[in-house]
Write an enzyme that holds these catalytic residues in place. Structure first.
Site, short mmCIF file in Angstrom:
data_model
loop_
_atom_site.label_atom_id
_atom_site.label_comp_id
_atom_site.label_asym_id
_atom_site.label_seq_id
_atom_site.Cartn_x
_atom_site.Cartn_y
_atom_site.Cartn_z
N SER A 1 0.80 -1.23 0.00
CA SER A 1 0.00 0.00 0.00
C SER A 1 0.83 1.28 0.00
O SER A 1 0.28 2.36 -0.20
CB SER A 1 -0.93 0.02 1.21
OG SER A 1 -1.91 -0.97 1.08
N LYS B 1 0.42 3.42 -2.90
CA LYS B 1 -0.72 4.34 -3.04
C LYS B 1 -0.27 5.80 -2.96
O LYS B 1 -0.96 6.69 -3.45
CB LYS B 1 -1.75 4.03 -1.94
CG LYS B 1 -2.37 2.64 -2.06
CD LYS B 1 -3.21 2.28 -0.84
CE LYS B 1 -3.76 0.86 -0.94
NZ LYS B 1 -4.44 0.43 0.31
N TYR C 1 -4.19 -2.24 -9.93
CA TYR C 1 -4.06 -2.17 -8.47
C TYR C 1 -3.16 -3.29 -7.93
O TYR C 1 -2.27 -3.04 -7.11
CB TYR C 1 -5.45 -2.23 -7.84
CG TYR C 1 -5.42 -2.20 -6.33
CD1 TYR C 1 -5.02 -1.04 -5.66
CD2 TYR C 1 -5.74 -3.32 -5.58
CE1 TYR C 1 -4.97 -1.01 -4.28
CE2 TYR C 1 -5.69 -3.29 -4.20
CZ TYR C 1 -5.31 -2.14 -3.55
OH TYR C 1 -5.25 -2.11 -2.19
N TYR D 1 -4.40 3.60 8.18
CA TYR D 1 -5.76 3.08 8.36
C TYR D 1 -6.28 3.47 9.74
O TYR D 1 -6.19 4.64 10.11
CB TYR D 1 -5.78 1.54 8.18
CG TYR D 1 -5.02 1.11 6.97
CD1 TYR D 1 -5.40 1.53 5.70
CD2 TYR D 1 -3.89 0.30 7.07
CE1 TYR D 1 -4.68 1.15 4.58
CE2 TYR D 1 -3.18 -0.09 5.95
CZ TYR D 1 -3.59 0.34 4.71
OH TYR D 1 -2.88 -0.03 3.62
N VAL E 1 1.20 -3.74 3.90
CA VAL E 1 1.13 -5.02 4.59
C VAL E 1 2.36 -5.89 4.35
O VAL E 1 2.50 -6.96 4.96
CB VAL E 1 -0.14 -5.84 4.25
CG1 VAL E 1 -1.37 -5.16 4.80
CG2 VAL E 1 -0.25 -6.09 2.77
#
Lengths: 283, 283, 283, 283
Positions: free
Chosen positions: C43, C46, C170, C216, C234
């Site tokens: 991630s 991103k 993605y 998050y 992760v």
């Protein structure tokens, strides 16, 4: 199952106690266990107050409380926030507090409670029915969750009476003490379609709500296994109605995770299986 | 009400169309409106697949799908996340997809669909019942929401078959086209307690689930107003059962906000009021 | 902490591995542990795709994705249902899938991926950066939860590209493999306020989102303990930025319950404490 | 924007009023508009009480209240039910009520309030700061929603003091009346890293929480647009901190849908753009 532990007075209940009583519309009675021992009917009282509120307000009641299963626990506040203070149905705590508010109706709590007690006594045909003031006091002292629900609805404009007045009605109605035999007798008006205490349209609506919402988030399983409209209370009692035939009350203090008596449910499931009583089985 | 607009093929339905058909267990038939016009029964097909799944798996089915009202819309995914991919009941979309998965059971979709079609034809006593492939194709092309539900359950380990295979079964079962008369006939096995197509224990469970969950988040209101187990579909149809007495189908394409036909609901409410049919009114 | 187990290829990671690398805007470098070992940045990618999307679309991006912390897990779908398919922010999975969709923009996935790879290589100043196709294949095979999110957004009209094309972008962007040293270098443009790769307005927005949403449902704790904008993956990596001063990358595969590396977080907390680096400490 | 209407006393505010005041750590002052007009700082007071609670309890505070953005409105009760009465962060109402409870700490409300008032006066360097008893009385009379939150936390065991005592502290702290100039002065200790009123570790934590949670469900947008830690109040005020440089207060009574002043936010956004002040822009 375990007795309800959030009301100190109920936590002392002996989970080994049990009773079941059947009263048919033909006038027959049957009972087993401690059928004359009084217990705290708790939320089963919501059946009586809902009957009174429907008779008093008619369909105007439904602008303040819904008729749908909630998909949440009996004391959940989540739904109230999403739906602007209108409880999903009259049998979750928030809904029963609104019903109590409609019965208060500007009177003093003692007046509303006198009406509720008179109804319960008339339904049971027994003036020995009464409030258990020790239980009511215990709930009054520890009822933060119900106060939270009441203040939330007051903030959304869905409570006319004062918080403590409304809760006084609610906590006292829940403290009604009845034996299984008295409770089974009190339910006969629902099996009979009114019988002088209510109209047939009213009792059908009460039975419809009992079937879909009477066991909180375990209502589907009760409809599924027992097949009768029923209402449970955290005192361990359950009132089940066989329309046109009989009223049944079962009691055992140990509760399952959803707040319903495990043994009383099983007793009713077995009774239904052996008698064939089910609203889903034709004549 | 307005026709369902999320399935292009259904959005073309004429909301002025109407039919009602009654089939009694005594063999009497009555109908009004376009009782022989086929319509897309959509979610009413879930009654048939649930019957097949209960007969096939027995109580093992309930480890994969619950029996409680959801308190959410028919296509909600919120509950799936909170409850780890186990749908609340077999009548919300996620639950019916799991039921379709149990019927697929390692076979090809065509085999499962042949079994479903054979059941519907046997129940209706009419081999003219069939799938509407244009409707199935329309749902296949636009069914993102149902694919979202299926992938979510697959992620949680609650789907054995391939996503497209399971959804092929689901989309085709929903495309079953039946007239009100055919549908009323098909429901007789539920009124009769099985009648060769299912066991009595199975039909009572199906009826219990219809009463508590058959109209999604409008199930309480239907139980309350009509007083009969019913199952609605977004094609505008509703199947209602009078246990021991009759099976009734009503149809009108315009839907209310909860996804249930407004006019078909009212027609059933009026029929129930005039006949006195209600599971909450004793014989 | 435990390695991510929902992506089989990542579950094999050795939780004993560790690296940290610091690159200052003054041109100084420091590193410890396996700073040249590539790991899956997941991630953290991103951050790069968000930079590209802001540069491409400007404020039009925010009509499709929000800028608020979600209060839910990184792969939650609950918020999407309540807010009609518009993800809360670009760092939860649903938001990053929308960002990938804006980069796809009618092109083939390979073209969008070439642009992303070129950006990562330019930022790191190292053409050795590449996708790990085994990881991408592993996610493609098991990505039911992300497919569920994508179909949900497609159902709500918030996805322009085909599901598999968008997810191909993605899953591949998440498979970017970089060493801690490469990642720290790649983050310099954020510390520098753009530096040829992006405008200053863009980098401030990316940093703002990293601080409020980059970890998050553990974003508040990271802001609270470390005091720097950061983004976790992760794979066990975290990129943290000291505006005007330095870019830092830390890596250790073991994750806490919120999906963030436990040891990499602690290493950054200690580095911040010893250097005094914090956006909340003046000059 | 519209003035807060749920507190009658605040609903009378004139939305045309405006002030901004800047106090630098170098000792420079600047102001525009009605910078000496007192207004109700409301939730901005939570910054002061949080500072006092961290200094009093240290990390023990976090066992009772979290540090994460909530993803819900400032007065939402949904998160409390899901997370067993532990509020998400100290700036939503439930969290601030817990903080007030820690300051009450067995004392009488007047003692806790005296401590809060002394802190605000010391921070502002102005003994003219005081409570607005009309505002406090207005909230006391209408604060059903906050009482609902308090009773809910009491039911979950997360409130030590009596409901009315704790709420008396909370309602009075929210009624603190300060001018923009007084408030900007009072914020200097946060820009300075403590300055005799608190430790540097404490002020960094308060600033971290202001950035991630200071504007409720608009915190991300404020971080994104203004780039400074800030705290809003429904009286229309916002306190923003430039670490190491300055403290800024802006005020205008009209609120946006999230409960934050629209004009005060824009004024701060413009000030930040023109000065280059941002925690995301390196020195």
């Amino acid at each position: 199952g375990r007795p309800a532990d959030y009301i100190p007075e109920l936590a002392r209940a002996d989970r080994g106690r049990f009773a079941i009583a059947v009263e048919t519309l033909d006038g027959e009675s049957a009972a087993a266990g401690e059928a004359d021992a009084p217990f705290s009917i708790q939320s089963i009282s919501k059946v009586f107050t809902l009957t009174l509120a429907i008779e008093r307000l008619g369909d105007a009641l439904w602008s303040r409380v819904g008729v749908e299963p909630s998909g949440n626990a009996f004391n959940s506040i989540v739904q109230l926030e999403a739906e602007h203070g209108r409880p999903r149905n009259p049998f979750i705590n928030a809904g029963a507090i609104v019903v109590a508010d409609t019965l208060l109706a500007g009177r003093r709590p003692a007046e509303a409670l006198a009406e509720i007690l008179a109804f319960a006594r008339a339904a049971a045909g027994d003036d020995g029915v009464g409030f258990d003031t020790a239980v009511a006091a215990s709930e009054t002292a520890t009822g933060h969750r119900n106060r939270s629900l009441a203040h939330f609805m007051a903030a959304e404009g869905n409570l006319a009476g004062g918080i403590e007045e409304v809760l006084s009605v609610y906590f006292h109605q829940c403290s009604l003490a009845m034996s299984a035999r008295q409770l089974a007798r009190a339910g006969r008006y629902l099996a009979a379609g009114g019988g002088g205490l209510a109209g047939a349209a009213c009792t059908r609506r009460v039975l419809g709500l009992m079937l879909t919402c009477g066991h909180y988030d375990g209502s589907g399983a009760f409809a599924f296994r027992v097949g009768l409209p029923g209402k449970s209370g955290v005192g361990g009692g359950i009132l089940a109605i066989v329309p046109g035939i009989a009223s049944v009350a079962a009691w055992c203090p140990g509760l399952g995770p959803g707040g319903n008596s495990v043994i009383a449910s099983r007793a009713l499931e077995r009774l239904a299986a052996e008698t064939g009583w089910s609203v889903f089985a034709g004549g």
